[in-house]
Design an enzyme around this catalytic site. Structure first.
Site, mmCIF file in Angstrom:
data_model
loop_
_atom_site.group_PDB
_atom_site.id
_atom_site.type_symbol
_atom_site.label_atom_id
_atom_site.label_comp_id
_atom_site.label_asym_id
_atom_site.label_seq_id
_atom_site.Cartn_x
_atom_site.Cartn_y
_atom_site.Cartn_z
ATOM 1 N N ARG A 110 0.818 -1.216 0.000
ATOM 2 C CA ARG A 110 0.000 0.000 0.000
ATOM 3 C C ARG A 110 0.849 1.262 0.000
ATOM 4 N NH1 ARG A 110 -2.790 -0.747 4.400
ATOM 5 N NH2 ARG A 110 -1.850 0.974 5.529
ATOM 6 N N TYR A 144 -13.731 19.990 -13.904
ATOM 7 C CA TYR A 144 -14.243 18.630 -13.933
ATOM 8 C C TYR A 144 -15.323 18.500 -12.859
ATOM 9 C CZ TYR A 144 -14.162 13.573 -14.308
ATOM 10 O OH TYR A 144 -14.512 12.264 -14.499
ATOM 11 N N LYS A 182 -5.847 9.660 -19.238
ATOM 12 C CA LYS A 182 -6.089 10.288 -20.540
ATOM 13 C C LYS A 182 -4.827 10.210 -21.417
ATOM 14 C CE LYS A 182 -9.958 11.135 -18.428
ATOM 15 N NZ LYS A 182 -10.232 12.367 -17.707
HETATM 16 C C1 LIG Z 1 -10.827 12.635 -16.410
HETATM 17 C C2 LIG Z 1 -10.451 13.852 -15.682
HETATM 18 C C3 LIG Z 1 -10.302 13.852 -14.295
HETATM 19 C C4 LIG Z 1 -10.562 12.639 -13.462
HETATM 20 O O1 LIG Z 1 -9.645 11.644 -13.726
HETATM 21 P P1 LIG Z 1 -9.967 10.047 -13.521
HETATM 22 O O2 LIG Z 1 -8.692 9.412 -13.923
HETATM 23 O O3 LIG Z 1 -11.129 9.739 -14.398
HETATM 24 O O4 LIG Z 1 -10.304 9.884 -12.087
HETATM 25 C C5 LIG Z 1 -9.902 15.030 -13.703
HETATM 26 N N1 LIG Z 1 -9.673 16.148 -14.406
HETATM 27 C C6 LIG Z 1 -9.814 16.182 -15.748
HETATM 28 C C7 LIG Z 1 -9.548 17.456 -16.486
HETATM 29 C C8 LIG Z 1 -10.209 15.048 -16.430
HETATM 30 O O5 LIG Z 1 -10.363 15.077 -17.761
#
Ligand SMILES: *Cc1c(COP(=O)(O)O)cnc(C)c1O
Length: 396
Positions: free
Chosen positions: A62, A115, A212
């Site tokens: 962890r 977000y 992303k």
């Molecule tokens: C997708 C996203 C998040 C959240 O990320 P996760 O990996 O889905 O938890 C936060 N900020 C932005 C700008 C995003 O596009």
């Protein structure tokens, strides 16, 4: 050789080699995936040496794993930061920072285009622990200053924002924080270190949903926070308690995705610009939000501080209701209908349906979400194929 923080190398070299050892365990060219929930000590003295920090090594899963350490070094390297803390998702990273840095009675100021889950976490959950969230209009620096009180501990924004792609002037944003003695955080998920490096403007923390562009293949979730080592210590410590850590296998996939980060971003940028220009000329399109277009509200700031504008494009159809807009989405054959962005596959969605369907119309409108709006996350397919597909979808 470890290329950590060696900014003399180009970005593609650092994407491939950054943070990695030249010679690795078992002479493998890749970092072996270490599947272990716990790490063994040779004797009691080894435990004592570890606790007294005389030896850096694994203890319990962890608190970290070797595959995660490599990815953290690579991300710190790409961002030009001292250190990075990896989380199991972008949201876990946001939660980690906010919980590590804010106490009851503290205040956080957000630019409002952010977000929606970050906003929800602060306004609906941190509020239960006595943290006050203030939201001001995106890129309104006077409003941000006006919202600051003696209890303000953190200024937060995305840049570019989603789905309007507003670009924050990071010099101004960081300057407000420095002058007021308040830390600043930029969620640069949409920009990535390829297109902007917020730390170089004096921002304290850069946050990424590594789900992303950084991972880039729509096959994993991860998040990261990057900054000076001393500022990240409490965040890393809290992560060990929260347990929002990645498995070794997940880290390996992220490391593998990052190898092609630089070349992928070049194509995302090229495709994004070409498709935004195509859409802007199309008679059925009334508005395009893309920082690379001269018509964009924040084009000047974007050109000044960004190396490219990414693959996310939002546009509106002329005289179309929600159904006609959905028809255009449904006629596309290459982009798949899905939330998310930053992967090699192009995605398309109608924000009204995908993210805001359950909200009352007035609230949706207050976030600037229109019925005729389409958001595309352009992948790395051939530019001309994507344009031809959009052409037929819009001809309908
Ligand atoms: C997708 C996203 C998040 C959240 O990320 P996760 O990996 O889905 O938890 C936060 N900020 C932005 C700008 C995003 O596009």
């Amino acid at each position: 050789m470890v290329l950590q923080n060696d900014q003399n190398y180009g970005e593609s070299t650092r994407s491939v080699h950054g943070g990695e050892g030249h010679q690795k365990a078992l002479d493998s060219i890749t970092d072996p995936i270490v599947m272990a929930s716990t790490y063994t000590f040779s004797d009691t003295q080894a435990v004592i040496d570890y606790i007294e920090e005389k030896q850096q090594r694994g203890e319990y899963g962890r608190y970290g794993n070797p595959n995660e350490s490599v990815v953290e070094r690579k991300l710190a390297n790409l961002e030009g930061g001292q250190d990075a803390v990896l989380f199991s998702s972008g949201m876990a990273a946001i939660v980690g920072v906010i919980m590590a840095k804010l106490n009851a009675g503290d205040e956080v100021v957000f630019f409002d285009e952010c977000y929606h889950r970050s906003r929800e976490f602060c306004s609906q959950h941190m509020s239960r622990f006595g943290v006050i969230t203030r939201q001001v209009e995106a890129c309104n620096y006077d409003a941000m200053e006006a919202a600051i009180t003696s209890n303000t501990k953190l200024l937060v924004s995305e840049s570019p924002t989603n789905p309007h792609l507003s670009v924050v002037d990071l010099e101004r944003f960081a300057e407000i924080g420095k002058r007021k003695g308040i830390e600043t955080l930029i969620d640069a998920t949409l920009a990535t270190p390829h297109n902007i490096k917020p730390l170089s403007y004096g921002v304290d923390y850069v946050l990424h949903s590594a789900t992303k562009y950084l991972a880039g293949h729509n096959d994993l979730l991860a998040g990261a926070i990057i900054g000076n080592s001393d500022k990240l210590e409490d965040i890393r410590y809290l992560r060990g308690i929260l347990g929002s850590i990645n498995s070794a296998h997940n880290c390996y996939l992220l490391q593998r995705g990052l190898k092609t980060f630089d070349v992928r971003m070049e194509r995302h940028n090229k495709n994004g610009q070409a498709i935004a220009e195509f859409l802007e000329m199309h008679p059925r399109v009334s508005k395009v939000y893309y920082p690379g277009l001269a018509s964009h509200k924040y084009h000047e700031v974007a050109v000044k501080q960004m190396n490219g504008f990414g693959g996310l494009i939002t546009f509106e159809l002329a005289n179309a209701d929600w159904r006609e807009t959905a028809d255009v989405v449904d006629r596309c054959t290459i982009p798949k209908i899905a939330p998310s962005l930053g992967g090699v596959e192009s995605l398309i969605e109608q924000p009204l349906i995908m993210s805001y369907y359950e909200l009352p119309a007035e609230e949706r409108a207050s976030y600037g979400i229109r019925d005729n709006m389409i958001r595309m996350a352009i992948g790395i397919e051939d530019t001309e194929d994507l344009i031809q597909d959009l052409k037929q979808a819009l001809a309908g």
